[in-house]
Design an enzyme around this catalytic site. Structure first.
Site, PDB file in Angstrom:
ATOM      1  N   SER A  42       4.470  -3.407  -0.074  1.00 45.33           N
ATOM      2  CA  SER A  42       3.382  -3.911   0.463  1.00 45.33           C
ATOM      3  C   SER A  42       2.652  -3.536   1.867  1.00 45.33           C
ATOM      4  O   SER A  42       3.224  -2.887   2.404  1.00 45.33           O
ATOM      5  CB  SER A  42       2.614  -5.492  -0.044  1.00 45.33           C
TER       6      SER A  42
ATOM      7  N   TYR B 158       4.706 -14.366   0.331  1.00 40.25           N
ATOM      8  CA  TYR B 158       4.301 -13.341  -0.809  1.00 40.25           C
ATOM      9  C   TYR B 158       5.011 -12.272   0.275  1.00 40.25           C
ATOM     10  O   TYR B 158       6.557 -11.512   0.043  1.00 40.25           O
ATOM     11  CB  TYR B 158       3.231 -13.130  -1.181  1.00 40.25           C
TER      12      TYR B 158
END
Length: 352
Positions: A211, A224
């Site tokens: 990410s 996350y």
């Protein structure tokens, strides 16, 4: 650094070149002038590094050769929704043998049912929970028995399955951290380890979904973000180890695709928020207050409709990582704002 899409890459190259070749040297020269130093050296030095940087950007844009995809076999995890099912169909259309792993196949999930309508000997839908060792083992055994006879092994694995969450650190339970890490980190490691013997035989590819938050981070995203930083480290280590086998490892670092993937929905955010508040220690509730908590939840709900809804940049990055003769180590399919922000977070002083 870029996905290879010419427009966005040229824009990024132009912006960075202007900033580094003109703006930074001018600022540096001004500082050197004020200090009474030889500021010509400053301009030359920074211009040299700007030229090198531009050369790297050009390398990412120009063609790097392409392999024949016909009959190459690939396993894709997380094919219930989002990028997974679209990538499975895209690679199948290229002539590849696709093994699409779905979490909810055995439970009649809509994503799996949709993929099972594809009638092709080159398309296989597998039950695959990346947190379940026995399901991973059965999936790899199935793949081993169905790899085309003209192939040496499994060409690639795309570790696409993922989970997400939000919440400040004091609000997030250890169980929540473990739940997300079980998919985003341990799931990647489990599946990669299980597939490596087949991939090494083919001298193939490992493509891991990280990410933009694996290179930078924001408040309320630690649950996350830490998993994506870990995937970055795991992937880099794997890349070093696999060189002797001819296996290439790439990392995908997408920007904000919430709108396109629906990884967050307003109902889902509310449900997670309610659970988080219920499990939060009383002293933390008292210190932060319900008003601030509700405000953060409402902010997160507004993000559900934001971000890029065109998923093609990520799909194309996946495809390039699998089929380019010289795949990039990192792909950043994101808007120019996030590309620049990522560069600043990665290369500039931390206090910025």
């Amino acid at each position: 650094m870029f996905t290879g899409e010419l427009g966005r890459s040229v824009f990024g190259a132009t912006v960075f070149t202007f900033v580094f070749a003109l703006g930074v040297p001018w600022i540096g020269s001004t500082i050197f002038y004020i200090l009474g130093l030889n500021y010509g050296c400053c301009t030359s030095t920074i211009a040299f590094f700007a030229t090198c940087f531009l050369a790297l950007l050009i390398f990412a844009v120009f063609p790097r050769g392409r392999l024949n995809p016909k009959d190459k076999a690939v396993l894709i995890t997380g094919c219930d929704s989002g990028f997974g099912p679209l990538l499975a169909k895209q690679l199948h259309a290229l002539g590849m043998h696709v093994f699409a792993g779905c979490l909810l196949k055995d439970k009649g999930g809509e994503g799996a049912k949709h993929l099972m309508k594809i009638q092709s000997s080159r398309f296989h839908v597998l039950q695959l929970d990346v947190t379940n060792d026995s399901e991973i083992k059965m999936a790899v055994q199935y793949i081993g028995m169905h790899i085309p006879p003209n192939q040496d092994g499994l060409w690639g694995i795309v570790n696409n399955a993922g989970a997400s969450a939000f919440g400040e650190i004091e609000w997030s339970s250890i169980d929540l951290y473990k739940k997300v890490a079980e998919v985003n980190l341990w799931g990647v490691i489990r599946c990669t380890q299980a597939c490596l013997p087949l991939i090494r035989r083919a001298k193939g590819r490992v493509v891991n979904m990280a990410s933009g938050f694996g290179r930078m981070i924001a408040g309320s995203r630690s649950v996350y973000g830490i998993t994506k930083w870990a995937v970055e480290g795991f992937s880099d280590c794997l890349r070093y180890e696999m060189r002797r086998w001819g296996v290439k490892v790439s990392i995908i670092e997408p920007g904000n695709y919430i709108a396109g993937t629906s990884i967050f929905t307003e109902d889902g955010v509310k449900k997670l928020g309610d659970s988080m508040w219920e499990k939060m220690p009383d002293n933390v509730k008292e210190d932060y207050g319900k008003k601030l908590f509700d405000l953060r939840v409402a902010e997160m709900q507004t993000y559900c409709s934001k971000g890029m809804d065109d998923l093609r940049p990520v799909l194309n990055a996946y495809e390039d990582a699998l089929l380019s003769r010289i795949p990039l180590i990192r792909y950043q399919p994101m808007e120019a704002y996030w590309t620049i922000r990522s560069f600043v977070f990665t290369h500039f002083p931390s206090f910025i």
